[in-house]
Design a protein around this motif. Structure first.
Motif, PDB file in Angstrom:
ATOM      1  N   CYS A 290      42.190  62.007  16.181  1.00  0.00           N
ATOM      2  CA  CYS A 290      43.297  61.058  16.089  1.00  0.00           C
ATOM      3  C   CYS A 290      44.617  61.836  16.065  1.00  0.00           C
ATOM      4  O   CYS A 290      44.633  63.058  15.926  1.00  0.00           O
TER       5      CYS A 290
ATOM      6  N   CYS B 288      45.052  64.091  12.958  1.00  0.00           N
ATOM      7  CA  CYS B 288      44.165  65.252  12.898  1.00  0.00           C
ATOM      8  C   CYS B 288      44.498  66.273  13.986  1.00  0.00           C
ATOM      9  O   CYS B 288      44.379  67.468  13.748  1.00  0.00           O
TER      10      CYS B 288
ATOM     11  N   CYS C 112      38.299  62.748  10.820  1.00  0.00           N
ATOM     12  CA  CYS C 112      38.501  61.890   9.641  1.00  0.00           C
ATOM     13  C   CYS C 112      37.771  60.555   9.758  1.00  0.00           C
ATOM     14  O   CYS C 112      37.747  59.773   8.810  1.00  0.00           O
TER      15      CYS C 112
ATOM     16  N   CYS D 225      37.718  59.169  15.529  1.00  0.00           N
ATOM     17  CA  CYS D 225      38.145  60.542  15.252  1.00  0.00           C
ATOM     18  C   CYS D 225      36.962  61.342  14.687  1.00  0.00           C
ATOM     19  O   CYS D 225      36.328  60.938  13.718  1.00  0.00           O
TER      20      CYS D 225
HETATM   21 ZN    ZN Z   1      41.519  61.912  12.333  1.00  0.00          ZN
END
Ligand code: ZN
Ligand code: ZN
Length: 147
Positions: free
Chosen positions: A137, A140, A98, A95
């Motif tokens: 992800c 997110c 994050c 991701c």
């Molecule tokens: Zn993420």
């Protein structure tokens, strides 16, 4: 995890309580932690443990082929290497926001003909194929759509 401990012992490493705790921590951790993350997680239980102990134990495990060390980037603490107890060939999704890493099954291994082509054109002898997908992800991308 017991297999990991046994192999470490065979390799001549003393199984100190600290080393055993590090092995226990990485053995079923599928979040691809960095050495720093593991160090911080274990520090409350082992206040005298040094970062070098964590790093060197992970390094030994990876030299013995018991964990994979991955250079995926994206870790929040800026570390370049992340550790993975899953040593069967698989791909990763990282991701951008994050730094979360997700395992993806290597459902479609490169056909032998493609491997041959790579080896013919680059002279490179392919050992393993690992792909990295980058994006957001689930958590997110949901957050992003709310903004
Ligand atoms: Zn993420
Ligand atoms: Zn993985």
């Amino acid at each position: 995890m017991n297999a990991m401990l046994l192999k470490l012992k065979e390799a001549g490493l003393k199984l100190t309580p600290q080393r055993m705790a590090i092995v226990r921590e990485i053995a079923d951790d599928l979040t691809h932690p960095t050495a720093q993350e593991l160090f911080e997680r274990l520090r409350p239980a082992f206040p005298t443990m040094s970062f070098a102990t964590v790093y060197n134990t992970l390094d030994s495990l990876s030299r013995l082929g018991l964990v994979a060390s991955l250079r995926l980037g994206g870790a929040k603490d800026g570390a370049t290497t992340r550790f993975d107890p899953n040593t069967t060939p698989h791909h990763h999704a990282v991701c951008d926001a994050c730094g979360k890493v997700v395992d993806l099954p290597a459902a479609h291994p490169t056909p032998a003909s493609h491997k041959n082509e790579i080896e013919m054109t680059s002279g490179f002898n392919v050992r393993v194929e690992e792909r990295t997908y980058r994006g957001l992800c689930a958590g997110c991308s949901k957050e992003k759509s709310l903004i």
